[in-house]
Enzyme design. Structure first.
Site, PDB file in Angstrom:
ATOM      1  N   GLU A 126      45.251  44.271  46.541  1.00  0.00           N
ATOM      2  CA  GLU A 126      43.918  43.811  45.799  1.00  0.00           C
ATOM      3  C   GLU A 126      42.796  43.468  46.942  1.00  0.00           C
ATOM      4  O   GLU A 126      43.165  43.441  48.279  1.00  0.00           O
ATOM      5  CB  GLU A 126      44.159  42.671  45.069  1.00  0.00           C
TER       6      GLU A 126
ATOM      7  N   HIS B 207      34.226  36.980  38.613  1.00  0.00           N
ATOM      8  CA  HIS B 207      35.051  38.302  38.553  1.00  0.00           C
ATOM      9  C   HIS B 207      34.078  39.264  38.436  1.00  0.00           C
ATOM     10  O   HIS B 207      33.157  39.339  37.373  1.00  0.00           O
ATOM     11  CB  HIS B 207      36.092  38.364  37.604  1.00  0.00           C
TER      12      HIS B 207
ATOM     13  N   ARG C 211      35.602  39.247  46.396  1.00  0.00           N
ATOM     14  CA  ARG C 211      34.966  39.311  45.033  1.00  0.00           C
ATOM     15  C   ARG C 211      33.670  38.904  44.779  1.00  0.00           C
ATOM     16  O   ARG C 211      32.812  39.613  44.094  1.00  0.00           O
ATOM     17  CB  ARG C 211      35.880  38.257  44.171  1.00  0.00           C
TER      18      ARG C 211
ATOM     19  N   HIS D 137      35.051  32.898  36.787  1.00  0.00           N
ATOM     20  CA  HIS D 137      36.256  33.221  36.716  1.00  0.00           C
ATOM     21  C   HIS D 137      37.084  32.173  37.152  1.00  0.00           C
ATOM     22  O   HIS D 137      38.355  31.881  36.685  1.00  0.00           O
ATOM     23  CB  HIS D 137      36.597  34.510  37.446  1.00  0.00           C
TER      24      HIS D 137
ATOM     25  N   ARG E  87      38.153  32.315  46.780  1.00  0.00           N
ATOM     26  CA  ARG E  87      39.390  32.379  46.671  1.00  0.00           C
ATOM     27  C   ARG E  87      39.825  33.746  46.850  1.00  0.00           C
ATOM     28  O   ARG E  87      39.281  34.649  46.323  1.00  0.00           O
ATOM     29  CB  ARG E  87      39.814  32.074  45.166  1.00  0.00           C
TER      30      ARG E  87
END
Length: 500
Positions: free
Chosen positions: A117, A232, A281, A340, A375
């Site tokens: 990811e 997100h 992100r 998110h 994060r």
């Protein structure tokens, strides 16, 4: 019912269940507002657990990636604790019965299937059911809790106040349909999740409304890093007029090669980062936001990368698309960013304890320092598991004395917030404390929230919700620079002018 417990855990997500299990043999009451193990964000998690399980990976590499994503504002000690035990945490879950995706190698040994990811330098994401990791992990944990003799579960129970005596926690006031009551305890663990429901668009369920953070504030706890709110990049775009929880389109799709395109068919992320769709992100989310702000649309195109295998590889996403009349095997999927994850929260020390003796916090509602300014993907389930196990074990070891009763308390009847207030707060935060911020918008949000609070009773859930929203706005105003998930366009403009 026994009205004395060694520990009261508020919240039945991954962090709460793990803490309760690890606290054996202490007597634990586990309180959840809704249905046990279904009331929260954990069961919705599509992404898996990050752990250095590959032959080319190490916990040190995992820690490095976590620090880079967090802009080095992370607590390095917390990061080291998280990543060093991640592999054994996955194996602990598997031994408990969690059915992770595996495949046989050439020696006929079963190995975890590892996905990659954004911002990870290695493939290290362990999934279950393709994109149903949270649901499977919760199934295994919930079964273990049901079989644990030391845990008493209280469903449909709202914790309304944390009670203190002589400066330390002594109990929890609880509201149920049967009436209000209190339980005595010397340790309360807040594991209540995040704040997504405060925003117009979120991937979180309605229960993620900052209620645990509000409880901590009422008791005198301190918050940290509330400005660091992660969005997100790829939630399924809503139908016109819809707000609230949106279906998540897991980052693993981009890890598998899916690309983001605008309504002209152009792949636009390459102009924002060399990593394109696998950039952190916050970078990807702001790039999507910029396209939408220009009046365009954005689509996640998985036709070549996933194609006909979509129903098997990503069944949750496939079902959400089908419900909207979209076939992702043949069509690009319309997406928008959505709130998110909260990197900040209730300030805790290395033992997850707040400055108020006996009050602890773990999981998304806590600010452990592990995430820094942003994060790293799939570190959230890991955080709840690792720090939940740490905290439960710590509470099992320390001596505690539970009073036989709690002092008299003024029972509060908590009414659900009005839909009008929920929508107003959601719009205020989305417009002014969302992906892109500036002083003008944040000051406007501060004024609007103060006006809303003026019209609310100070002991109700409405004002609790507003107080948490205010803490986000105040923190965003206090941090004038842009870093990680906190992006100030006025700071960028000031820096550009200074360097010009």
């Amino acid at each position: 019912m026994n009205d004395q417990f060694d520990i009261v855990v508020i919240g039945s997500g991954i962090a709460g269940l793990t803490t309760a299990l690890a606290a054996a043999p202490k007597r634990v009451a586990l309180i959840t507002r809704g249905a046990f193990a279904l009331d929260g964000s954990s069961c919705w998690a599509q992404g898996g657990i990050a752990a250095a399980l590959g032959d080319d990976d190490t916990p040190q590499l995992h820690a490095h990636d976590t620090l880079v994503a967090g802009q080095y504002l992370n607590d390095r000690g917390a990061v080291g604790r998280l990543t060093s035990v991640a592999p054994q945490t996955v194996r602990w879950l598997a031994a408990m019965g969690a059915r992770f995706d595996t495949r046989e190698n050439t020696r006929h040994e079963k190995r975890f299937v590892l996905g990659r990811e954004a911002a990870h330098s290695r493939a290290r994401i362990v999934h279950a059911g393709g994109d149903a990791s949270g649901a499977e992990i919760m199934r295994a944990l919930a079964q273990a809790v049901r079989e644990a003799a030391h845990i008493t579960v209280l469903e449909q129970a709202q914790a309304t106040d944390l009670l203190t005596t002589n400066g330390r926690v002594s109990g929890v006031a609880i509201q149920r349909a049967q009436g209000n009551f209190a339980v005595a305890t010397s340790a309360v663990v807040l594991a209540t999740g995040g704040i997504g429901a405060l925003y117009r668009y979120t991937t979180n369920p309605s229960a993620a409304d900052g209620s645990g953070i509000a409880l901590a504030l009422r008791a005198g706890a301190v918050l940290s890093d509330m400005e660091f709110v992660q969005f997100h990049p790829t939630a399924l775009a809503p139908r016109s007029g819809h707000s609230g929880q949106l279906p998540l389109l897991t980052e693993a799709l981009r890890g598998a090669g899916a690309t983001l395109i605008n309504d002209t068919g152009r792949r636009f992320l390459l102009a924002h980062s060399p990593a394109a769709e696998l950039a952190p992100r916050d970078v990807v989310a702001r790039a999507v936001w910029a396209e939408l702000e220009r009046g365009g649309q954005v689509f996640l195109d998985a036709r070549k990368a996933v194609g006909a295998t979509f129903p098997q590889r990503f069944p949750t996403v496939f079902a959400a698309c089908q419900a909207r009349g979209i076939d992702p095997r043949e069509q690009p999927i319309p997406v928008v960013p959505a709130e998110h994850y909260l990197m900040g929260g209730i300030r805790v020390d290395e033992h997850a304890e707040t400055p108020i003796p006996g009050i602890y916090a773990v999981g998304e509602c806590a600010c452990s320092g592990v995430h820094g300014a942003n994060r790293l993907a799939s570190n959230s389930l890991l955080e709840g598991l690792v720090f939940g196990r740490e905290l439960g074990g710590y509470l099992a070891r320390i001596n505690s004395s539970t009073t036989s009763h709690v002092a008299e308390f003024a029972a509060r009847n908590i009414e659900p917030p009005t839909l009008d207030l929920v929508q107003k707060i959601g719009d205020i935060l989305w417009r002014n404390a969302g992906l892109v911020r500036d002083a003008q918008g944040l000051f406007s949000a501060r004024e609007q929230l103060a006006a809303l609070r003026h019209d609310c009773a100070e002991d109700g859930q409405d004002v609790d919700r507003i107080r948490v929203a205010q803490s986000i706005v105040d923190a965003a105003l206090a941090r004038r620079d842009s870093i990680g998930a906190h992006y100030r366009r006025d700071a960028v403009a000031a820096n550009t002018a200074a360097n010009g």
